[in-house]
Design a protein around this motif. Structure first.
Motif: not given
Length: 264
Positions: A119-120, A145-151, A157-161
């Motif tokens: 993940a990134q 913001g804090l984000t996580v991106a993966t596959s 798929i990405g999630v951000g707060g």
């Protein structure tokens, strides 16, 4: 995985189909940019047109013209610094929110991305500066913001707060897309995202929303013009939800646009 900066895109309705703008899920091309030459400078320039400017489910007006500049600088192993500047303007005065008014927006952002392999992970800050007649009804934003991106297989798929210190509100987003390769130079990129707000005002001085904010779907058609240049038309739809009930922008919206992105 090319999605981490996308979570900071201004294009909330197509957050994971645009290179950093929007949104950022914040760059305006709503699709992964074509791979750049191996020895590039980490600089990307883009310009785009959107029939409507959607920010996290809210339509700020029609005929949006924008430009963006971003820079990626490797710092140490697996850590990259990201900086981007985006400026956009409605093509003319419009009846947006409270009468016939002009609107422009400047965004300046910076952050760090850590490549964890699977993940990134990104941590960043974004300043939203509202200009034009409409700025009298809006408050500038100061967002972290804090984000996580993966596959997961072919699905990105990405999630951000995000927390905005100026409006003291939170916004969360989950988004996904996938690239369907048609030819070496042409792809189809369908995507979807959903946003959730807690005491979030969209920078509006007179409105605050809580709950699910919107669902967005999109389909983009990136066309590789050269090794470092991509032209991307797209079509998208925005479906406001409970958090926007009672506002004057809680209507469904179908819109589209095109952008050109060049990396050096």
């Amino acid at each position: 995985m090319k999605l981490n900066k996308l979570m900071f895109s201004v294009l909330g309705a197509i957050a994971l189909t645009a290179p950093a703008s929007a949104g950022t899920v914040a760059a305006k091309a709503p699709a992964p940019v074509a791979p750049a030459p191996e020895e590039d400078l980490g600089i990307a320039l883009s310009a785009g047109y959107d029939s409507s400017f959607l920010f996290r489910g809210v339509n700020f007006g029609d005929n949006w013209i924008s430009t963006a500049l971003s820079l990626d600088v490797p710092l140490v192993d697996k850590v990259t610094a990201n900086v981007d500047v985006n400026y956009g303007s409605l093509a003319d005065d419009q009846d947006n929110f409270v009468g016939n008014q002009s609107y422009q927006r400047l965004e300046v952002a910076g952050g760090l991305t850590y490549d964890a392999g699977a993940a990134q992970i990104g941590l960043g800050y974004r300043w939203y500066h509202h200009m034009g007649d409409l700025s009298s009804a809006l408050e500038d934003g100061h967002e972290v913001g804090l984000t996580v991106a993966t596959s997961a297989g072919p699905i990105n798929i990405g999630v951000g707060g995000y927390y905005d210190f100026a409006i003291e509100g939170y916004y969360f987003e989950v988004a996904a897309n996938t690239e369907i390769k048609v030819t070496e130079n042409f792809s189809i990129v369908p995507g979807a995202n959903i946003g959730y707000a807690i005491d979030y005002s969209w920078h509006d001085l007179d409105f605050t929303g809580d709950g699910f904010a919107k669902v967005g779907v999109s389909i983009a058609f990136p066309i590789k013009l050269a090794a470092n240049a991509t032209l991307t038309p797209y079509v998208a739809a925005n479906f406001p939800m409970d958090a926007l009930d009672g506002s004057n922008v809680d209507q469904e919206e179908v819109y589209g646009g095109v952008s050109l992105s060049v990396r050096f």
